[in-house]
Design a protein around this motif. Structure first.
Motif, mmCIF file in Angstrom:
data_model
loop_
_atom_site.group_PDB
_atom_site.id
_atom_site.type_symbol
_atom_site.label_atom_id
_atom_site.label_comp_id
_atom_site.label_asym_id
_atom_site.label_seq_id
_atom_site.Cartn_x
_atom_site.Cartn_y
_atom_site.Cartn_z
ATOM 1 N N GLY A 33 -20.652 9.287 3.267
ATOM 2 C CA GLY A 33 -19.677 9.106 4.339
ATOM 3 C C GLY A 33 -19.604 10.333 5.213
ATOM 4 O O GLY A 33 -20.247 11.353 4.943
ATOM 5 N N SER A 34 -18.815 10.257 6.266
ATOM 6 C CA SER A 34 -18.666 11.383 7.178
ATOM 7 C C SER A 34 -17.992 12.551 6.470
ATOM 8 O O SER A 34 -16.953 12.389 5.827
ATOM 9 N N ILE A 47 -14.099 3.427 13.521
ATOM 10 C CA ILE A 47 -15.146 3.073 12.566
ATOM 11 C C ILE A 47 -15.281 4.224 11.586
ATOM 12 O O ILE A 47 -15.562 5.357 11.983
ATOM 13 N N PRO A 49 -17.531 5.792 9.177
ATOM 14 C CA PRO A 49 -18.959 5.673 8.886
ATOM 15 C C PRO A 49 -19.283 5.909 7.418
ATOM 16 O O PRO A 49 -18.834 6.876 6.817
ATOM 17 N N CYS A 50 -20.070 5.007 6.850
ATOM 18 C CA CYS A 50 -20.499 5.142 5.462
ATOM 19 C C CYS A 50 -21.782 4.320 5.289
ATOM 20 O O CYS A 50 -21.872 3.189 5.785
ATOM 21 N N HIS A 51 -22.761 4.878 4.577
ATOM 22 C CA HIS A 51 -24.028 4.184 4.394
ATOM 23 C C HIS A 51 -24.691 4.637 3.104
ATOM 24 O O HIS A 51 -24.263 5.602 2.472
ATOM 25 N N ASP A 111 -25.485 -5.728 8.979
ATOM 26 C CA ASP A 111 -26.139 -4.473 8.616
ATOM 27 C C ASP A 111 -26.032 -4.144 7.133
ATOM 28 O O ASP A 111 -26.528 -3.101 6.698
ATOM 29 N N ASN A 116 -25.661 -0.332 5.485
ATOM 30 C CA ASN A 116 -24.541 0.122 6.307
ATOM 31 C C ASN A 116 -23.255 -0.518 5.789
ATOM 32 O O ASN A 116 -23.076 -1.729 5.882
ATOM 33 N N SER A 118 -20.111 0.750 6.698
ATOM 34 C CA SER A 118 -19.034 1.319 7.503
ATOM 35 C C SER A 118 -17.916 0.296 7.692
ATOM 36 O O SER A 118 -18.159 -0.915 7.729
ATOM 37 N N LYS A 120 -14.615 -0.962 10.015
ATOM 38 C CA LYS A 120 -13.929 -0.909 11.307
ATOM 39 C C LYS A 120 -12.467 -1.293 11.108
ATOM 40 O O LYS A 120 -12.159 -2.287 10.447
ATOM 41 N N GLU A 163 -16.001 6.390 16.379
ATOM 42 C CA GLU A 163 -16.841 6.318 15.197
ATOM 43 C C GLU A 163 -17.478 7.651 14.859
ATOM 44 O O GLU A 163 -18.342 7.749 14.015
ATOM 45 N N ALA A 164 -17.055 8.700 15.533
ATOM 46 C CA ALA A 164 -17.556 10.029 15.227
ATOM 47 C C ALA A 164 -16.412 11.000 15.369
ATOM 48 O O ALA A 164 -15.471 10.774 16.124
#
Length: 228
Positions: A33-34, A47, A49-51, A111, A116, A118, A120, A163-164
């Motif tokens: 994750g971020s 968002i 983010p996580c992948h 995704d 992906n 993530s 939202k 998302e960032a």
């Protein structure tokens, strides 16, 4: 005819052997994750983010998004804590969803096959502020979870979808044309440092040329007088 049939059978076998096979990643996937907080204003869509790295198809796995700092309801005899979003059996499971998140969260289902996961969240409020945990219980890896921090700051301007990580408005680079520092509209002294230094340098250089020329002229005149 028999030879022909045999050749066809052999060709079919060769085609099957030539078909590509799905190879499992050599290294174990990790949930990532971020590492920086996600900043948003009330009313923004965000968002988290996580992948998975390397990418793994998680459509058949369970994906849990929760708030680890959330305390269980004292009235619940089982001390259960709801989920922000729960994906199970290839669909969202709303049974254990926290009421305030109903209708406001979604995964990018197209995704999921690329790892992906993530999340939202739409129309965030100050109550959404805090830490979020993305967790895949049956992932064959010790790194099967990650923590992402969401900061909902009413002092930020609405940006739509975030998302960032965003920088604090007070740390933004000022516009070189308006002469302000980006905080309260006051002029920044740093903007004038470079022009002052340049002007001072040019003035000193010009003075040096003038003084040097003066002494050269005097020396030339002295030579003329001595020659006469």
């Amino acid at each position: 005819m028999e030879a022909h049939a045999g050749g066809a059978t052999e060709a079919s076998a060769n085609e099957k052997m030539a078909e590509p096979t799905l190879l499992l990643p050599l290294c174990k996937p990790r949930v990532i994750g971020s590492s920086l907080p996600i900043l948003a204003a009330p009313g923004d869509d965000v968002i988290l983010p996580c992948h998975l790295d390397p990418p793994v198809d998680v459509r058949g796995l369970t994906v849990e998004w929760s708030k680890p700092d959330l305390k269980p309801d004292p009235s619940d005899r089982l001390s259960r804590v709801g989920y922000v979003h729960l994906y199970r059996d290839k669909r969202e499971d709303p049974d254990m969803k926290i009421p305030s998140y109903v209708g406001r969260t979604a995964l990018f289902t197209d995704d999921l096959k690329r790892g992906n996961i993530s999340l939202k969240i739409v129309n965030v409020t100050h109550a959404d502020d805090g830490r979020y945990r993305c967790f895949i219980p049956k992932l064959r890896s010790k790194a099967n979870a990650s923590i992402i921090r969401l900061v909902v700051d009413p002092n930020l301007l609405r940006t739509g979808t975030t998302e960032a990580p965003l920088r604090d408005r007070g740390l933004q680079t000022p516009d070189p044309e308006d002469g302000t520092d980006g905080k309260d509209g006051r002029s920044s002294p740093n903007i004038w440092i470079l022009p002052v230094v340049v002007c001072s340098s040019l003035s000193l250089a010009a003075a040096a040329v003038v003084v040097g020329g003066y002494f050269l002229i005097r020396r030339h005149r002295k030579r003329e007088v001595s020659q006469k």
